[in-house]
Design a protein around this motif. Structure first.
Motif, PDB file in Angstrom:
ATOM      1  N   MET A 107      35.401 -33.167   0.928  1.00 14.86           N
ATOM      2  CA  MET A 107      36.658 -32.630   1.442  1.00 14.86           C
ATOM      3  C   MET A 107      37.511 -31.987   0.348  1.00 14.86           C
ATOM      4  O   MET A 107      38.247 -31.042   0.583  1.00 14.86           O
ATOM      5  N   ASP A 108      37.409 -32.519  -0.872  1.00 13.87           N
ATOM      6  CA  ASP A 108      38.223 -32.007  -1.976  1.00 13.87           C
ATOM      7  C   ASP A 108      37.442 -32.198  -3.269  1.00 13.87           C
ATOM      8  O   ASP A 108      36.793 -33.236  -3.461  1.00 13.87           O
ATOM      9  N   LEU A 109      37.466 -31.205  -4.139  1.00 13.67           N
ATOM     10  CA  LEU A 109      36.695 -31.272  -5.371  1.00 13.67           C
ATOM     11  C   LEU A 109      37.453 -30.569  -6.496  1.00 13.67           C
ATOM     12  O   LEU A 109      37.880 -29.421  -6.343  1.00 13.67           O
ATOM     13  N   HIS A 110      37.627 -31.266  -7.600  1.00 10.79           N
ATOM     14  CA  HIS A 110      38.261 -30.689  -8.786  1.00 10.79           C
ATOM     15  C   HIS A 110      37.335 -30.911  -9.973  1.00 10.79           C
ATOM     16  O   HIS A 110      36.921 -32.041 -10.233  1.00 10.79           O
ATOM     17  N   VAL A 111      37.002 -29.854 -10.678  1.00 11.97           N
ATOM     18  CA  VAL A 111      36.140 -29.936 -11.854  1.00 11.97           C
ATOM     19  C   VAL A 111      36.793 -29.143 -12.980  1.00 11.97           C
ATOM     20  O   VAL A 111      37.237 -28.011 -12.777  1.00 11.97           O
ATOM     21  N   TRP A 112      36.859 -29.743 -14.164  1.00 13.44           N
ATOM     22  CA  TRP A 112      37.456 -29.049 -15.297  1.00 13.44           C
ATOM     23  C   TRP A 112      36.885 -29.590 -16.599  1.00 13.44           C
ATOM     24  O   TRP A 112      36.269 -30.649 -16.630  1.00 13.44           O
ATOM     25  N   GLY A 135      31.985 -20.895 -14.233  1.00 15.95           N
ATOM     26  CA  GLY A 135      32.311 -20.009 -13.120  1.00 15.95           C
ATOM     27  C   GLY A 135      32.138 -20.623 -11.753  1.00 15.95           C
ATOM     28  O   GLY A 135      31.925 -19.924 -10.768  1.00 15.95           O
ATOM     29  N   GLY A 136      32.193 -21.940 -11.640  1.00 18.66           N
ATOM     30  CA  GLY A 136      32.058 -22.601 -10.345  1.00 18.66           C
ATOM     31  C   GLY A 136      30.661 -23.124 -10.067  1.00 18.66           C
ATOM     32  O   GLY A 136      30.427 -23.783  -9.047  1.00 18.66           O
ATOM     33  N   ASP A 137      29.705 -22.851 -10.973  1.00 19.07           N
ATOM     34  CA  ASP A 137      28.329 -23.323 -10.759  1.00 19.07           C
ATOM     35  C   ASP A 137      28.264 -24.843 -10.741  1.00 19.07           C
ATOM     36  O   ASP A 137      27.500 -25.436  -9.965  1.00 19.07           O
ATOM     37  N   LEU A 138      29.052 -25.492 -11.594  1.00 18.83           N
ATOM     38  CA  LEU A 138      29.044 -26.952 -11.640  1.00 18.83           C
ATOM     39  C   LEU A 138      29.549 -27.543 -10.329  1.00 18.83           C
ATOM     40  O   LEU A 138      28.991 -28.514  -9.811  1.00 18.83           O
ATOM     41  N   SER A 139      30.593 -26.940  -9.778  1.00 16.63           N
ATOM     42  CA  SER A 139      31.105 -27.405  -8.480  1.00 16.63           C
ATOM     43  C   SER A 139      30.051 -27.261  -7.394  1.00 16.63           C
ATOM     44  O   SER A 139      29.886 -28.144  -6.543  1.00 16.63           O
ATOM     45  N   ALA A 140      29.338 -26.148  -7.418  1.00 11.53           N
ATOM     46  CA  ALA A 140      28.288 -25.923  -6.419  1.00 11.53           C
ATOM     47  C   ALA A 140      27.189 -26.968  -6.537  1.00 11.53           C
ATOM     48  O   ALA A 140      26.659 -27.461  -5.524  1.00 11.53           O
ATOM     49  N   ARG A 141      26.822 -27.335  -7.758  1.00  9.31           N
ATOM     50  CA  ARG A 141      25.782 -28.344  -7.967  1.00  9.31           C
ATOM     51  C   ARG A 141      26.253 -29.712  -7.460  1.00  9.31           C
ATOM     52  O   ARG A 141      25.474 -30.468  -6.882  1.00  9.31           O
ATOM     53  N   ILE A 142      27.524 -30.018  -7.683  1.00 16.58           N
ATOM     54  CA  ILE A 142      28.058 -31.298  -7.217  1.00 16.58           C
ATOM     55  C   ILE A 142      28.043 -31.350  -5.691  1.00 16.58           C
ATOM     56  O   ILE A 142      27.620 -32.339  -5.087  1.00 16.58           O
ATOM     57  N   LYS A 195      24.536 -40.542  -7.671  1.00 17.58           N
ATOM     58  CA  LYS A 195      23.941 -39.222  -7.417  1.00 17.58           C
ATOM     59  C   LYS A 195      24.307 -38.226  -8.517  1.00 17.58           C
ATOM     60  O   LYS A 195      23.501 -37.380  -8.910  1.00 17.58           O
ATOM     61  N   LEU A 196      25.553 -38.320  -9.006  1.00 18.15           N
ATOM     62  CA  LEU A 196      26.045 -37.363  -9.984  1.00 18.15           C
ATOM     63  C   LEU A 196      25.480 -37.590 -11.381  1.00 18.15           C
ATOM     64  O   LEU A 196      25.682 -36.764 -12.274  1.00 18.15           O
ATOM     65  N   ARG A 197      24.767 -38.714 -11.561  1.00 12.96           N
ATOM     66  CA  ARG A 197      24.140 -38.954 -12.859  1.00 12.96           C
ATOM     67  C   ARG A 197      23.100 -37.885 -13.193  1.00 12.96           C
ATOM     68  O   ARG A 197      22.728 -37.705 -14.348  1.00 12.96           O
ATOM     69  N   ALA A 198      22.638 -37.167 -12.184  1.00 11.31           N
ATOM     70  CA  ALA A 198      21.622 -36.125 -12.399  1.00 11.31           C
ATOM     71  C   ALA A 198      22.207 -34.892 -13.081  1.00 11.31           C
ATOM     72  O   ALA A 198      21.470 -34.020 -13.542  1.00 11.31           O
TER      73      ALA A 198
END
Length: 325
Positions: free
Chosen positions: A275-280, A256-263, A307-310
């Protein structure tokens, strides 16, 4: 140089952690269902039991639905490394689940329609024989449900990002990293097969209850009424499966967008702006992300990828860096 280039390559196989095991489970249930189907049709023909024969043909529809799941597993496994599939075949299970959900909806519609017809035009019921057939069906479905049960909690993960963590930069500074996480994701293909078994078990339970009460108290109308109730419940299950598989197939944001928020929380600083983010989702337990960062600092793409390794579950990451000033 060759070893450096090799370090940048990574796999695009995003199958679920238990893909092969789940495939074997579904084939086993198909064999069980088919054997029971043949036994009921043969016994019904020999002994002149229409109830047994009809239930045998009914089981053939569930065997067909299971076949959708089994073929989806097999095709995804055989083509997992096929370069034609840019992000692998991990979502094929969701496609199979979507197709199975449609079949489940048709089954619910058929059950409800048949029950309404029986309610309008009651027929004589051989209670003892019908209860016997329903009991056999319930036993087979309970065994099938036990075989298809998911032994893993979908909400736990095994930490760590296994894979290649190289990055490369050129005009536009793109970086690709393989953050391979083995967290158990929801396998909608197995879920679809499990729902077919549960749907059949539910109809058997409702039928047995209605038939016993009908035999004891003469409530013949209870049988088709229970059929309508079962059809409504199965339709509800079908809708949830359709909704969840469609979200994956249409590349909706996981969680529900939680992963995008964490990123965003990890990436954004006073110097860095996403500036732009796509997660799927690219497979059970596997997500992909494309992140575009505008920065006033002189950071390479690998800095942001580290950073995203977390975050667990990011199996394919692309970072684009645009320097400002």
């Amino acid at each position: 140089m060759a070893s450096s280039i090799d370090g940048l390559t990574h796999s695009h196989v995003f199958l679920g952690e238990d893909h092969e095991r789940n495939e074997k489970k579904v084939w086993l249930v198909i064999a069980l269902t088919t054997a029971m189907m043949v036994a009921e049709i043969v016994a019904g023909t020999i002994f002149g039991s229409m109830a047994l024969t009809a239930d045998g043909w009914h089981m053939s529809t569930h065997a067909g639905a299971m076949l959708i799941a089994a073929l989806a597993y097999m095709y995804a496994r055989r083509n997992a490394a096929n370069p034609r599939y840019t992000f692998g075949t991990g979502k094929l299970g969701d496609l199979g689940g979507f197709a199975s959900a449609i079949v489940l909806a048709l089954v619910a519609l058929f059950i409800a329609a048949e029950s309404l017809a029986r309610l309008a035009n009651p027929v004589a019921i051989d209670f003892d024989q019908a209860i016997f057939v329903a009991a056999i069906g319930l036993a087979v479905n309970l065994l099938s449900a036990w075989l298809l049960r998911d032994d893993h909690d979908h909400h736990h993960g095994h930490g760590g990002h296994h894979g290649h963590h190289g990055s490369h930069a050129h005009h536009g500074d793109h970086a690709h990293g393989g953050h391979h996480d083995h967290a158990s994701g929801s396998d909608n293909n197995l879920r679809a097969a499990y729902m077919h078994v549960l749907a059949d078990a539910l109809t058997s339970v409702l039928a047995i209850a209605a038939l016993i009460l009908g035999r004891l108290y003469g409530w013949n109308a209870l049988d088709p009424i229970m059929g309508i109730v079962g059809g409504v419940v199965i339709a509800r299950w079908s809708w949830t499966l359709l909704r969840d598989t469609a979200r994956v197939l249409l590349d909706a944001q996981p969680d529900g967008g939680d992963l995008s928020a964490r990123i965003r929380k990890l990436m954004e600083t006073p110097d860095d702006t996403v500036m732009d983010l796509h997660v799927w989702q690219v497979g059970p337990g596997h997500n992909a992300a494309i992140v575009s960062v505008a920065t006033t600092a002189a950071h390479a793409p690998a800095f942001y990828k580290e950073k995203l390794r977390a975050i667990d579950g990011l199996s394919h990451v692309t970072v684009e860096v645009t320097p400002l000033g």
